[in-house]
Enzyme design. Structure first.
Site, mmCIF file in Angstrom:
data_model
loop_
_atom_site.group_PDB
_atom_site.id
_atom_site.type_symbol
_atom_site.label_atom_id
_atom_site.label_comp_id
_atom_site.label_asym_id
_atom_site.label_seq_id
_atom_site.Cartn_x
_atom_site.Cartn_y
_atom_site.Cartn_z
ATOM 1 N N LYS A 40 0.840 -1.205 0.000
ATOM 2 C CA LYS A 40 0.000 0.000 0.000
ATOM 3 C C LYS A 40 0.874 1.254 0.000
ATOM 4 O O LYS A 40 0.613 2.213 -0.733
ATOM 5 C CB LYS A 40 -0.936 -0.008 1.224
ATOM 6 C CG LYS A 40 -2.026 -1.076 1.146
ATOM 7 C CD LYS A 40 -2.795 -1.232 2.459
ATOM 8 C CE LYS A 40 -3.753 -2.423 2.391
ATOM 9 N NZ LYS A 40 -4.476 -2.670 3.656
ATOM 10 N N GLN B 145 -4.171 -1.399 10.016
ATOM 11 C CA GLN B 145 -4.147 -2.725 9.394
ATOM 12 C C GLN B 145 -4.712 -3.762 10.363
ATOM 13 O O GLN B 145 -4.314 -3.819 11.531
ATOM 14 C CB GLN B 145 -2.701 -3.077 8.974
ATOM 15 C CG GLN B 145 -2.578 -4.368 8.192
ATOM 16 C CD GLN B 145 -3.286 -4.337 6.828
ATOM 17 O OE1 GLN B 145 -3.402 -3.302 6.195
ATOM 18 N NE2 GLN B 145 -3.765 -5.484 6.394
ATOM 19 N N ASP C 141 -10.730 3.099 4.862
ATOM 20 C CA ASP C 141 -11.024 1.673 4.707
ATOM 21 C C ASP C 141 -12.536 1.420 4.650
ATOM 22 O O ASP C 141 -12.968 0.329 4.288
ATOM 23 C CB ASP C 141 -10.457 0.886 5.897
ATOM 24 C CG ASP C 141 -9.135 0.198 5.581
ATOM 25 O OD1 ASP C 141 -8.981 -0.270 4.436
ATOM 26 O OD2 ASP C 141 -8.282 0.122 6.476
HETATM 27 N N1 GUN Z 1 -6.784 -6.668 6.690
HETATM 28 C C1 GUN Z 1 -7.159 -7.403 5.624
HETATM 29 N N2 GUN Z 1 -7.662 -6.607 4.654
HETATM 30 C C2 GUN Z 1 -7.602 -5.348 5.130
HETATM 31 C C3 GUN Z 1 -7.964 -4.080 4.580
HETATM 32 O O1 GUN Z 1 -8.478 -3.939 3.475
HETATM 33 N N3 GUN Z 1 -7.726 -3.002 5.394
HETATM 34 C C4 GUN Z 1 -7.191 -3.129 6.624
HETATM 35 N N4 GUN Z 1 -7.026 -2.023 7.347
HETATM 36 N N5 GUN Z 1 -6.852 -4.280 7.156
HETATM 37 C C5 GUN Z 1 -7.050 -5.384 6.406
#
Ligand code: GUN
Length: 290
Positions: free
Chosen positions: A52, A96, A119
């Site tokens: 990311k 995350q 998110d």
């Molecule tokens: N863990 C697995 N997928 C995601 C996501 O799209 N965003 C976040 N913050 N954590 C995750």
């Protein structure tokens, strides 16, 4: 033999559009910035946040990289979020998941300012999505929808079978597909579903988000259907340098011979998740600038 859906190329097109918007905002003196919070050392989470941050940099955006030890307390994390909420240089916050077990994820997510919830996990964002109001859409479900639309897969009146009911993928995806402007008929299957194949055999579109490697097999689908694989599973493989390989929820080798379209893992849904995240950060920065 199915058409293999190239999520990487479609994701890159979207990222280029975002890059242009970021450049335009930069002229106004604002660089979009995402705070990326990773608590603990889960190797999969580490690889996701690295990907990311790389994508943000390539789009001309900033990331504020915050790595916390696994022993971080919930109180410490909550005070960090409070500081990020009031930091005007930070437009989006990404925590995350999963968080270390001793931390209550709901409390942490709810502590975020919904205006920075790129998110789309905050209850306010989820409520806006369900009500069809403007707000941040969760990245993976939105990425799947954009992928289907870009490929011009007929969605109105189609029967989509979603396998999985997680807050991050299954639940929001089922909701988006049933929206009036998408107009699919949706079945949600999960671990309590009795005869999974009975449902998948009725599907025009099968979307697997169960976290179960190779769950969907060729005999479980009709010929010509669209198969979207959201699963990212690490299965041990000593022939690989890393000691594992990535494997989706779909038995790709058999299903690709029967499906009409199929997403690979990696290179299908994953790159779309990142593209949608960049779009959300861009949207957050533009709205906060205005
Ligand atoms: N863990 C697995 N997928 C995601 C996501 O799209 N965003 C976040 N913050 N954590 C995750």
């Amino acid at each position: 033999m199915a058409i293999i859906i190239d999520g990487k190329t479609i994701g890159l097109q979207i990222r280029e559009e975002v890059q242009q918007r970021a450049a335009a905002l930069k002229v106004q003196g604002v660089t979009p910035c995402l705070a990326v919070v990773l608590a603990g050392e889960d190797p999969a989470s580490l690889s996701y946040v690295t990907a990311k941050e790389k994508a943000l940099a390539e789009a001309g955006m900033e990331s504020r990289d915050i790595r916390l030890p696994a022993a971080t307390t919930e109180a410490e994390l909550l005070s960090l979020i409070a500081a990020l909420n009031s930091d005007t240089a930070v437009h989006g916050i990404l925590i995350q998941l999963p968080l270390p077990k001793h931390i209550n994820e709901d409390r942490v997510i709810t502590a975020m300012d919904p205006a920075k919830d790129v998110d789309g996990f905050h209850p306010v964002s989820v409520g806006n999505m369900v009500l069809g109001r403007p707000g941040f859409l969760p990245c993976t479900p939105h990425g799947v929808l954009v992928l289907l639309r870009k490929l011009r897969i007929p969605l109105s009146g189609a029967h989509a079978v979603v396998i999985g009911r997680s807050n991050i993928v299954g639940k929001p995806l089922a909701n988006l597909l049933a929206r009036r402007d998408v107009n699919a008929t949706v079945t949600v299957c999960h671990t309590g579903t009795k005869d999974l194949a009975r449902h998948t055999l009725q599907a025009d579109i099968v979307i697997a988000a169960a976290g179960s490697p190779g769950l969907i097999k060729a005999e479980m689908i009709q010929p010509g259907v669209v198969v979207i694989d959201v699963g990212v599973n690490r299965v041990p493989d000593l022939t690989k340098a890393k000691g594992y390989r990535l494997c989706g929820d779909v038995d790709f080798e058999s299903v690709k011979e029967k499906a009409g379209f199929i997403t690979p893992v990696p290179g299908g849904v994953g790159p779309m998740t990142i593209a949608m995240l960049l779009q959300n950060v861009m949207q957050a920065a533009e709205v906060q600038y205005e």
